[in-house]
Design a protein around this motif. Structure first.
Motif, PDB file in Angstrom:
ATOM      1  N   TYR A 255      44.731  32.167  34.841  1.00 50.35           N
ATOM      2  CA  TYR A 255      46.029  32.583  35.375  1.00 50.35           C
ATOM      3  C   TYR A 255      46.107  32.324  36.881  1.00 50.35           C
ATOM      4  O   TYR A 255      47.107  31.800  37.388  1.00 50.35           O
TER       5      TYR A 255
ATOM      6  N   THR B 101      46.012  32.167  45.617  1.00 48.73           N
ATOM      7  CA  THR B 101      45.038  31.797  44.596  1.00 48.73           C
ATOM      8  C   THR B 101      43.644  32.295  44.962  1.00 48.73           C
ATOM      9  O   THR B 101      42.915  32.806  44.104  1.00 48.73           O
TER      10      THR B 101
ATOM     11  N   GLY C  56      46.804  28.793  37.753  1.00 46.51           N
ATOM     12  CA  GLY C  56      48.104  28.229  37.446  1.00 46.51           C
ATOM     13  C   GLY C  56      48.477  28.105  35.982  1.00 46.51           C
ATOM     14  O   GLY C  56      49.579  27.657  35.675  1.00 46.51           O
ATOM     15  N   SER C  57      47.595  28.465  35.055  1.00 48.37           N
ATOM     16  CA  SER C  57      47.935  28.348  33.641  1.00 48.37           C
ATOM     17  C   SER C  57      48.855  29.494  33.249  1.00 48.37           C
ATOM     18  O   SER C  57      48.584  30.654  33.552  1.00 48.37           O
ATOM     19  N   ARG C  58      49.954  29.189  32.577  1.00 44.39           N
ATOM     20  CA  ARG C  58      50.923  30.207  32.191  1.00 44.39           C
ATOM     21  C   ARG C  58      51.175  30.210  30.682  1.00 44.39           C
ATOM     22  O   ARG C  58      52.251  30.511  30.231  1.00 44.39           O
ATOM     23  N   HIS C  59      50.153  29.895  29.900  1.00 44.05           N
ATOM     24  CA  HIS C  59      50.249  29.935  28.442  1.00 44.05           C
ATOM     25  C   HIS C  59      49.768  31.314  27.987  1.00 44.05           C
ATOM     26  O   HIS C  59      48.592  31.515  27.683  1.00 44.05           O
ATOM     27  N   HIS C  60      50.704  32.279  27.959  1.00 46.72           N
ATOM     28  CA  HIS C  60      50.340  33.677  27.735  1.00 46.72           C
ATOM     29  C   HIS C  60      49.863  33.954  26.313  1.00 46.72           C
ATOM     30  O   HIS C  60      49.200  34.956  26.089  1.00 46.72           O
TER      31      HIS C  60
ATOM     32  N   TRP D  32      40.316  34.675  31.410  1.00 46.61           N
ATOM     33  CA  TRP D  32      41.779  34.661  31.379  1.00 46.61           C
ATOM     34  C   TRP D  32      42.350  34.810  32.785  1.00 46.61           C
ATOM     35  O   TRP D  32      43.287  34.105  33.164  1.00 46.61           O
TER      36      TRP D  32
ATOM     37  N   ASP E 205      46.020  31.353  26.289  1.00 41.85           N
ATOM     38  CA  ASP E 205      44.933  31.609  27.240  1.00 41.85           C
ATOM     39  C   ASP E 205      44.061  32.809  26.881  1.00 41.85           C
ATOM     40  O   ASP E 205      42.834  32.714  26.958  1.00 41.85           O
TER      41      ASP E 205
END
Length: 192
Positions: A150, A117, A153-157, A146, A160
């Protein structure tokens, strides 16, 4: 029938008096400062507040950019906020307030650091710094927002990138139009 408190008597049965912490440490001033180490944070906040306010006062502002809200507004608010928080924290510390020790609510101190990270965020920031010149702030800012989401940890493609683009455009308009801080528009300069 009376009972004696075992807390107030020592092994010989005589009452013992507790020594003050400052007298046992040898240095009264040093012990006093050690017990109030949060005052160092107060000094740091004061120094940062003075630095920000000094920088805001010495900022060159074009006559056309003057108005109720300009490039100096945000530094003034931030500098005054730093001074206010430093003063309130100092007052609390001098009245006996102390910060709580780190409880580590959901932090497992036995786990290693998440270097992936850290490296992803570093790459995203460096990439945005390189791309802001040729692509302009709206595109580089969207990639920055964006990429940071990512990396964290956000994985709303689908969602986001849209939020990042909206946030970047909003930031661009606030700084460029409302605050008078020119940001590079890049290829979108004629469109925006």
């Amino acid at each position: 029938m009376t009972t004696e408190s075992s807390e107030s008597t020592g092994p010989t049965g005589s009452a013992e008096t507790a020594e003050p912490a400052a007298a046992s440490g040898g240095g009264g001033a040093r012990a006093w400062l050690r017990e109030r180490s949060e005052l160092g944070v107060c000094l740091l906040l004061f120094a940062l507040g003075v630095l920000v306010l000094t920088d805001a006062l010495t900022m060159d502002v074009d006559i056309a950019q003057r108005g109720p809200i300009g490039p100096r507004t945000v530094p003034f608010v931030v500098g005054a906020g730093l001074l206010l928080v430093g003063a309130l924290l100092a007052a609390d510390v001098l009245r006996g307030g102390r910060g709580e020790a780190e409880g580590g609510e959901d932090v497992d101190l036995d786990e290693p650091a998440d270097w992936r990270t850290v490296f992803l965020l570093t790459g995203v920031f460096l990439g945005a710094a390189v791309l802001i010149g040729p692509l302009g702030f709206p595109i580089a800012g969207a990639l920055l927002f964006w990429g940071a989401a990512y990396a964290l940890g956000s994985r709303h493609h689908g969602r986001d990138p849209l939020i990042a683009a909206g946030l970047s455009l909003f930031t661009y308009f606030v700084f460029d139009n409302l605050l008078g801080v020119p940001l590079p528009g890049g290829p979108l300069m004629g469109v925006l």
